[in-house]
Design an enzyme around this catalytic site. Structure first.
Site, PDB file in Angstrom:
ATOM      1  N   SER A 244      48.460 -52.260   6.719  1.00 41.48           N
ATOM      2  CA  SER A 244      49.297 -52.686   5.595  1.00 41.48           C
ATOM      3  C   SER A 244      48.604 -52.429   4.267  1.00 41.48           C
ATOM      4  O   SER A 244      48.251 -51.302   3.973  1.00 41.48           O
ATOM      5  CB  SER A 244      49.656 -54.175   5.745  1.00 41.48           C
ATOM      6  N   ASP A 475      59.740 -49.637  10.074  1.00 39.76           N
ATOM      7  CA  ASP A 475      58.887 -50.646   9.426  1.00 39.76           C
ATOM      8  C   ASP A 475      59.600 -51.211   8.207  1.00 39.76           C
ATOM      9  O   ASP A 475      59.930 -50.476   7.276  1.00 39.76           O
ATOM     10  CB  ASP A 475      57.562 -50.013   9.007  1.00 39.76           C
ATOM     11  N   HIS A 503      56.406 -53.950  11.949  1.00 42.45           N
ATOM     12  CA  HIS A 503      55.396 -53.586  10.957  1.00 42.45           C
ATOM     13  C   HIS A 503      54.104 -53.145  11.629  1.00 42.45           C
ATOM     14  O   HIS A 503      53.537 -53.869  12.442  1.00 42.45           O
ATOM     15  CB  HIS A 503      55.135 -54.809  10.069  1.00 42.45           C
TER      16      HIS A 503
END
Length: 535
Positions: A244, A475, A503
């Site tokens: 991320s 995502d 994700h």
């Protein structure tokens, strides 16, 4: 205004809280990190008594004489302090504090202690070196990522790497930022009546408590900390797995220290070259798509509270969530489920992909059909880092402070603002309707007390070593297009694609894991164009 529209790049470790996030997706956690047993991370900077030479304006890493002592330090490893909320056995782990300059352009001005944890390689005779990991955020604790799931990377990676987590500036055990007290935090996060001073309330509280530290919590300084840590660990090159927001940290490292890039993997890529406003519009569109995918699946189930019409189901859910502004629900403990908190709970579960949909469907059903608010509020609490005692960790304030230090200060007005609102309404009519301004300004850096020099820009790596990027087609938080964009912008990079929802990709696909592990262990670069199914 982060949790009225819960779209921050949720730490991949805050989910189960550690690599069960790496291996599952992201939800929430307490935000409490296990600090080193031998040191205490300061609330601010520690004055340095001994002057050092004046550095260059742009620090040059180990070559800078003013930074020599930092790069040459020996870490004092010791047992990790016991975290009462952590039930895992951490006896095999080692913790330490890494001393770094508060300001790399003036190392004599003060220092910070960076919390570090190491899980030594299980086959030391085959050890490659250290693998640094970052869970995302910004605001996620790398220490907690290891201590809450010490077996999360067991297997080939842990056999040959020391797994090393560290807390970036402002997070976990590294000068953590807790600007609001817990009661004020409850109100600030969950209000449906945020006024014009909502962002100012947080900014003023942070400035009052952390004025000395706030200008220096940006990601570029954390990338510099990471290079000091690399040297202190005895590694010539950096091996790194960033999830991320951790992809931005890894990208900046490659930009700042191209000659020190070893094997970097960036999973769930953020877009460093996109302005905050456009970034948030694109991310809102990602959650809009994911919400509709969840609703389409829900209507095929007998217990779906959204009915049987796939076209109307998303609107029905959004209408219920928005309706809580006027008619909030109460939990058994007397707390209030506001519209803001309910949206937070729902969207937070979209990080987990299809495996999280059953639990989300049930939580929505309890609220919509039975008027029971507890389950949705529990989801929101997990995302916000609120524990069962009502205490918050530093992740939320670190999220804002780091973003603002990274230059998220664009503030369109007039026709530009109206154009942005129109674009948001077109691309995310359900997700963006609840609070359009909060969706655009997430976080709200317009009134932040410090102006950052960092600006959105294309990051092109001059490293000779290839970089692996992982993107997931469904995502919601870091849209797949960002992974394609980062791969192209870095230059010497290759993209692994995971087909599916949720994700990040490493924890959701054996195919992704095999390709990433082969790269980290043997340097085998994945074939261009590889697509992996979801497990």
């Amino acid at each position: 205004m982060i949790t009225r529209n819960p779209r921050r790049v949720l730490p991949a470790a805050v989910a189960a809280v550690a690599t069960a996030t790496l291996l599952a997706g992201c939800t929430g956690g307490s935000g409490t990190a296990a600090a080193p047993a031998t040191t205490t991370a300061p609330a601010g900077a520690t004055p340095t008594a001994t002057p050092t030479p004046t550095p260059t304006v742009k620090p040059t890493g180990a070559a800078d004489p003013a930074l020599k002592a930092f790069y040459g330090q020996q870490l004092a490893w010791g047992p990790c302090a016991k975290d009462p909320q952590n039930k895992e056995d951490v006896s095999a782990l080692q913790c330490a504090a890494l001393k770094v300059p508060l300001d790399y352009t003036a190392p004599a001005a003060g220092t910070l202690d960076v919390a570090v944890v190491r899980n030594p390689a299980t086959r030391p005779d085959q050890r490659i070196g250290s693998l640094l990991i970052n869970p995302g955020g910004p605001g996620g604790s790398g220490v907690q990522m290891v201590t809450y799931d010490p077996k999360g990377l067991d297997g080939p990676l842990h056999d040959r790497y020391d797994i090393v987590g560290f807390d970036p500036r402002g997070t976990g055990g590294t000068s953590p930022l807790n600007c609001l007290d817990d009661r004020a935090r409850d109100a600030w996060l969950n209000t449906d009546q945020a006024g014009d001073d909502h962002g100012k309330q947080l900014a003023d509280a942070c400035q009052a408590k952390y004025a000395q530290v706030l200008p220096f919590v940006g990601t570029r300084n954390t990338a510099r900390d990471m290079d000091v840590l690399r040297a202190a660990l005895g590694d010539q090159k950096l091996s790194y797995l960033g999830m991320s927001y951790g992809t931005y940290l890894g990208s900046l490292y490659a930009e700042e220290f191209p000659d020190r890039v070893g094997r970097l993997v960036l999973d769930g890529a953020t877009s460093a070259s996109t302005s905050l406003i456009q970034h948030n519009i694109e991310q809102s569109a990602g959650f809009e798509r994911a919400l509709k995918a969840f609703a389409a699946d829900c209507v095929t189930k007998d217990a779906c509270p959204l009915g049987k019409d796939a076209d109307q189901a998303p609107q029905k859910l959004a209408a219920f969530l928005d309706g809580l502004k006027e008619k909030p629900l109460r939990t058994e403990k007397g707390r209030t489920l506001t519209s803001s908190a309910a949206w937070t709970g729902v969207l937070s579960r979209l990080y987990g992909g299809e495996k999280a949909w059953t639990g989300l469907r049930n939580s929505i059903g309890w609220a919509m059909v039975r008027g029971k608010a507890d389950y949705l509020l529990d989801l929101a609490d997990g995302y916000n880092g609120r524990d069962e005692e009502g205490r918050y960790g530093p992740s939320a304030d670190a999220y804002t402070a780091i973003h603002c230090a990274d230059g998220a200060t664009d503030a369109p007005a007039g026709e530009q603002l109206q154009a942005a609102l129109t674009d948001l309404a077109a691309k995310a009519p359900l997700v963006g309707k609840h609070d359009p301004m909060a969706s655009l300004f997430d976080p709200d850096c317009r009134i932040w007390p410090f102006r950052a020099t960092e600006k959105p820009h294309v990051i092109k790596s001059a490293a000779t070593a290839p970089i692996v990027v992982v993107g997931t087609t469904g995502d919601p938080a870091t849209p797949y297009a960002w992974a394609e964009k980062l791969t192209a912008e870095l230059g010497n990079a290759v993209l692994i694609s995971r087909d599916g929802e949720g994700h990040t990709g490493y924890g959701a696909s054996k195919c992704v894991r095999a390709s990433v592990d082969a790269f980290l262990l043997d340097g085998t670069v994945p074939a261009a164009g590889i697509h992996c199914p979801t497990d």
